[in-house]
Design a protein around this motif. Structure first.
Motif, mmCIF file in Angstrom:
data_model
loop_
_atom_site.group_PDB
_atom_site.id
_atom_site.type_symbol
_atom_site.label_atom_id
_atom_site.label_comp_id
_atom_site.label_asym_id
_atom_site.label_seq_id
_atom_site.Cartn_x
_atom_site.Cartn_y
_atom_site.Cartn_z
ATOM 1 N N ARG A 324 14.744 68.182 -64.812
ATOM 2 C CA ARG A 324 14.436 68.942 -66.021
ATOM 3 C C ARG A 324 12.948 69.325 -66.074
ATOM 4 N NH1 ARG A 324 16.219 65.663 -70.929
ATOM 5 N NH2 ARG A 324 18.154 65.770 -69.705
ATOM 6 N N ARG A 325 12.078 68.376 -65.716
ATOM 7 C CA ARG A 325 10.637 68.657 -65.773
ATOM 8 C C ARG A 325 10.243 69.684 -64.718
ATOM 9 N NH1 ARG A 325 7.887 69.517 -69.232
ATOM 10 N NH2 ARG A 325 8.886 67.696 -70.208
ATOM 11 N N MET A 326 10.773 69.558 -63.505
ATOM 12 C CA MET A 326 10.398 70.487 -62.439
ATOM 13 C C MET A 326 10.929 71.885 -62.716
ATOM 14 S SD MET A 326 10.573 68.133 -58.988
ATOM 15 C CE MET A 326 9.666 69.328 -58.001
ATOM 16 N N GLN A 327 12.087 71.974 -63.335
ATOM 17 C CA GLN A 327 12.597 73.291 -63.728
ATOM 18 C C GLN A 327 11.725 73.900 -64.812
ATOM 19 O OE1 GLN A 327 16.635 72.248 -64.742
ATOM 20 N NE2 GLN A 327 17.421 72.669 -62.695
ATOM 21 N N ALA A 328 11.259 73.079 -65.755
ATOM 22 C CA ALA A 328 10.388 73.589 -66.812
ATOM 23 C C ALA A 328 9.068 74.098 -66.253
ATOM 24 C CB ALA A 328 10.124 72.494 -67.849
ATOM 25 N N LEU A 329 8.603 73.486 -65.159
ATOM 26 C CA LEU A 329 7.359 73.900 -64.519
ATOM 27 C C LEU A 329 7.583 74.978 -63.458
ATOM 28 C CD1 LEU A 329 5.631 70.415 -64.184
ATOM 29 C CD2 LEU A 329 4.900 72.312 -65.644
ATOM 30 N N ARG A 330 8.789 75.469 -63.349
ATOM 31 C CA ARG A 330 9.142 76.584 -62.470
ATOM 32 C C ARG A 330 8.954 76.260 -60.987
ATOM 33 N NH1 ARG A 330 10.312 77.665 -67.074
ATOM 34 N NH2 ARG A 330 10.030 79.662 -68.148
ATOM 35 N N PHE A 331 9.266 75.018 -60.611
ATOM 36 C CA PHE A 331 9.283 74.703 -59.189
ATOM 37 C C PHE A 331 10.508 75.363 -58.558
ATOM 38 C CE2 PHE A 331 6.417 71.280 -60.429
ATOM 39 C CZ PHE A 331 5.547 71.231 -59.346
ATOM 40 N N SER A 332 10.442 75.586 -57.258
ATOM 41 C CA SER A 332 11.572 76.198 -56.566
ATOM 42 C C SER A 332 12.756 75.241 -56.560
ATOM 43 C CB SER A 332 11.180 76.540 -55.122
ATOM 44 O OG SER A 332 11.051 75.358 -54.342
ATOM 45 N N GLY A 333 13.926 75.800 -56.320
ATOM 46 C CA GLY A 333 15.130 74.981 -56.261
ATOM 47 C C GLY A 333 15.064 73.942 -55.157
ATOM 48 N N ASP A 334 14.516 74.319 -54.000
ATOM 49 C CA ASP A 334 14.433 73.381 -52.873
ATOM 50 C C ASP A 334 13.479 72.231 -53.184
ATOM 51 O OD1 ASP A 334 16.215 74.880 -51.433
ATOM 52 O OD2 ASP A 334 14.694 75.897 -50.208
ATOM 53 N N GLU A 335 12.325 72.552 -53.775
ATOM 54 C CA GLU A 335 11.367 71.488 -54.124
ATOM 55 C C GLU A 335 11.976 70.543 -55.152
ATOM 56 O OE1 GLU A 335 6.927 73.365 -53.908
ATOM 57 O OE2 GLU A 335 8.320 74.343 -55.290
ATOM 58 N N THR A 336 12.634 71.111 -56.147
ATOM 59 C CA THR A 336 13.244 70.296 -57.189
ATOM 60 C C THR A 336 14.336 69.405 -56.626
ATOM 61 O OG1 THR A 336 12.766 72.004 -58.837
ATOM 62 C CG2 THR A 336 14.472 70.382 -59.396
ATOM 63 N N ALA A 337 15.178 69.957 -55.763
ATOM 64 C CA ALA A 337 16.271 69.179 -55.183
ATOM 65 C C ALA A 337 15.743 68.025 -54.338
ATOM 66 C CB ALA A 337 17.161 70.091 -54.338
ATOM 67 N N ALA A 338 14.685 68.265 -53.576
ATOM 68 C CA ALA A 338 14.142 67.236 -52.689
ATOM 69 C C ALA A 338 13.571 66.067 -53.495
ATOM 70 C CB ALA A 338 13.064 67.836 -51.786
ATOM 71 N N VAL A 339 12.723 66.369 -54.469
ATOM 72 C CA VAL A 339 12.109 65.299 -55.253
ATOM 73 C C VAL A 339 13.169 64.552 -56.061
ATOM 74 C CG1 VAL A 339 10.465 64.770 -57.093
ATOM 75 C CG2 VAL A 339 9.878 66.465 -55.358
ATOM 76 N N THR A 340 14.109 65.299 -56.645
ATOM 77 C CA THR A 340 15.163 64.684 -57.455
ATOM 78 C C THR A 340 16.007 63.729 -56.626
ATOM 79 O OG1 THR A 340 15.258 66.608 -58.920
ATOM 80 C CG2 THR A 340 17.167 65.160 -58.897
ATOM 81 N N LYS A 341 16.346 64.132 -55.405
ATOM 82 C CA LYS A 341 17.152 63.261 -54.549
ATOM 83 C C LYS A 341 16.406 61.977 -54.219
ATOM 84 C CE LYS A 341 19.950 64.648 -51.172
ATOM 85 N NZ LYS A 341 20.471 65.094 -49.852
ATOM 86 N N LEU A 342 15.119 62.073 -53.933
ATOM 87 C CA LEU A 342 14.346 60.873 -53.613
ATOM 88 C C LEU A 342 14.288 59.921 -54.801
ATOM 89 C CD1 LEU A 342 11.434 62.516 -51.592
ATOM 90 C CD2 LEU A 342 13.190 60.980 -50.689
ATOM 91 N N VAL A 343 14.111 60.466 -56.014
ATOM 92 C CA VAL A 343 14.112 59.620 -57.205
ATOM 93 C C VAL A 343 15.463 58.928 -57.350
ATOM 94 C CG1 VAL A 343 13.965 59.628 -59.727
ATOM 95 C CG2 VAL A 343 12.350 60.982 -58.381
ATOM 96 N N GLU A 344 16.536 59.662 -57.109
ATOM 97 C CA GLU A 344 17.878 59.103 -57.260
ATOM 98 C C GLU A 344 18.172 58.010 -56.232
ATOM 99 O OE1 GLU A 344 22.459 60.735 -57.807
ATOM 100 O OE2 GLU A 344 20.873 62.090 -57.146
ATOM 101 N N LEU A 345 17.576 58.135 -55.042
ATOM 102 C CA LEU A 345 17.866 57.188 -53.959
ATOM 103 C C LEU A 345 16.864 56.051 -53.845
ATOM 104 C CD1 LEU A 345 18.845 59.649 -51.059
ATOM 105 C CD2 LEU A 345 20.384 58.288 -52.480
ATOM 106 N N HIS A 346 15.821 56.028 -54.672
ATOM 107 C CA HIS A 346 14.713 55.115 -54.387
ATOM 108 C C HIS A 346 15.077 53.635 -54.522
ATOM 109 C CE1 HIS A 346 14.025 54.753 -58.797
ATOM 110 N NE2 HIS A 346 13.345 53.671 -58.495
ATOM 111 N N LEU A 347 16.171 53.314 -55.213
ATOM 112 C CA LEU A 347 16.592 51.916 -55.343
ATOM 113 C C LEU A 347 17.603 51.484 -54.292
ATOM 114 C CD1 LEU A 347 17.058 51.365 -59.187
ATOM 115 C CD2 LEU A 347 15.187 50.588 -57.742
ATOM 116 N N ARG A 348 18.106 52.427 -53.521
ATOM 117 C CA ARG A 348 19.226 52.129 -52.627
ATOM 118 C C ARG A 348 18.918 50.960 -51.691
ATOM 119 N NH1 ARG A 348 23.385 55.499 -50.797
ATOM 120 N NH2 ARG A 348 23.067 56.622 -52.762
#
Length: 473
Positions: A324-348
């Motif tokens: 949500r924050r990266m979309q509000a700051l107008r980051f590209s879809g690829d940048e947003t997807a990459a950072v979001t995935k890392l946040v989601e996986l960081h506890l694995r």
């Protein structure tokens, strides 16, 4: 001559073939031109790059005429703001007409008024260390606002009142934080006070400009210093509110680590580990994932009767907040997807324990990370901030072992490009079905089978597929 000026003279000698030619061309046309801003500051710091900024009395159409035939390429994408760009050899050059730009209180874009003097142009610059110039062709040093003294003391001040400067362009408040991160400068008390009082004004600046400034700050050598300034002045509440929200209230009965300080430490440790990434650093994806990895904790904090605190599912919640924050700051879809995935996986990794994972679990870890696996390695290692050296060493050894297992399996099974043992055409032939949803379902079954059992022969995969199809029927 000061030591800074001596360094500047040495740096200017290196670029003399460019600035001397340019100075002569404009002087012959009756126009003034000067090297200005960041390049002059960096020359005094002994770190001049190949991006050169000039200011001139010439209007854009005159500038364009004077550099055509001299430059290897010319572009006018910044003409509306008085800027003509060009390239000469290895140097990228921007030449801007003397100007004064101000924001209307409700506007996101500056209006541009051309000026007539170098001193007037320098007066509208953001900070005194950027309000120095070298007049050409005579290489006359201009410093009407004491930038060289502030440079020596490594302090950021504005040429005039900071309230006026930040009123003209609120993004300058973020630039103050960026320069603190890039150059290790402190911010003068009156500048910090104005940033705090005017923080809300940053909201009139376009998301794209805020984003670009934030990226530069995060990728600077000392991002913690810049981010701390954003939080302490209240600017972060408007541009990255998830960061100050990490400063959770503490009480004597329920104890947990300081999530805000932990996050900044993880960011610093990520910077230290960037040499493990394919392209090294600075790497925005790695750093921003470190910055956002725990932003789900404020919303998931639960106090337990025994005094412990839990943050169940903060990885999933944090991924949503990050997107949500990266979309509000107008980051590209690829940048947003990459950072979001890392946040989601960081506890694995924390389910790995003392190495109890099966090969199937290791394959899934690699499959889920995909091409972001090196970034996940860095984030997971950086996320250890415990002061218990025994625990830290145990976590490091466990992750070393996991990486070794991934390397062994990758060599044996090509994990990075893992596929089912049968392709779509073979599935349709074996089951006697046309292309459609059932083929996709069979493909997913075979992929899970591949992850669980590793590579299978054609006959074994065919037998398993037929058994699965019979169950579906």
């Amino acid at each position: 001559m000061s030591q800074a000026q001596a360094r500047a003279v040495q740096e200017l000698t290196r670029i003399a073939p460019v600035i001397d030619d340019l100075g002569d061309r404009f002087a012959a046309a009756g126009e003034e031109i000067a090297l200005v801003g960041g390049p002059v500051r960096d020359a005094m710091l002994g770190r001049l790059h190949n991006d050169l900024d000039f200011t001139t009395s010439a209007r854009p159409e005159v500038t364009e005429r004077l550099v055509k035939g001299w430059a290897d390429a010319v572009w006018d994408i910044g003409r509306d703001y008085g800027t003509i760009g060009c390239r000469r050899g290895e140097y990228q050059i921007e030449i801007t007409t003397y100007r004064s730009e101000k924001y209307d209180p409700a506007s996101r874009k500056p209006s541009v008024d051309y000026g007539d003097t170098l001193a007037g142009d320098l007066g509208r610059r953001d900070f005194t260390v950027n309000a120095m110039a070298v007049g050409l062709p005579g290489k006359v040093f201009e410093d009407p606002y004491g930038g060289i003294v502030d440079l020596a003391h490594r302090v950021l001040r504005t040429p005039g009142r900071p309230e006026d400067s930040f009123g003209d362009d609120p993004l300058r408040m973020m630039r103050a934080a960026r320069f603190a991160a890039q150059l290790g400068f402190t911010v003068a008390p009156e500048v910090r006070e104005a940033m705090t009082e005017m923080a809300e004004r940053i909201t009139i600046v376009s998301a794209e400009r805020v984003r670009d400034e934030l990226v530069k700050l995060v990728c600077a050598p000392l991002p913690r210093a810049g981010l701390t300034l954003l939080v302490e002045t209240g600017l972060a509440e408007h541009v990255l509110p998830e960061l100050p929200a990490l400063a959770l209230e503490r009480d004597e009965h329920h104890r947990h680590k300081d999530v805000y300080q932990h996050t900044l430490t993880v960011l610093e440790q990520t910077v230290d580990l960037e040499d493990r990434l394919p392209e090294g650093g600075p790497d925005f994806t790695a750093r921003f994932a470190a910055l956002m990895h725990d932003v789900g904790k404020p919303r998931t904090r639960k106090f337990q009767p025994d005094g412990t605190v839990t943050f169940h599912h903060h990885d999933v919640v944090g991924a949503k907040l990050t997107r949500r924050r990266m979309q509000a700051l107008r980051f590209s879809g690829d940048e947003t997807a990459a950072v979001t995935k890392l946040v989601e996986l960081h506890l694995r990794f924390h389910g790995y324990g003392d190495g109890q994972w099966t090969d199937s679990a290791v394959r899934r870890y690699v499959r889920d990370a995909g091409e972001l696996l090196p970034w996940l390695h860095v984030l997971t290692r950086a996320d250890c901030t415990t002061r218990n050296q025994r625990k830290a060493e145990r976590l490091r050894r466990s992750y070393d072992e996991l990486e070794e297992r991934i390397a062994r399996l990758s060599e044996q099974e090509e994990l990075a490009s893992i596929r089912p043992d049968l392709d779509g055409n073979q599935i349709m032939e074996i089951l006697g079905i046309p292309a459609g949803p059932q083929v996709g379902a069979a493909y997913r079954f075979l992929l899970e089978l591949r992850l669980d059992r590793g590579p299978l022969s054609y006959d074994a995969a065919r037998e398993a597929l037929l058994a699965w199809a019979a169950e579906q029927a």
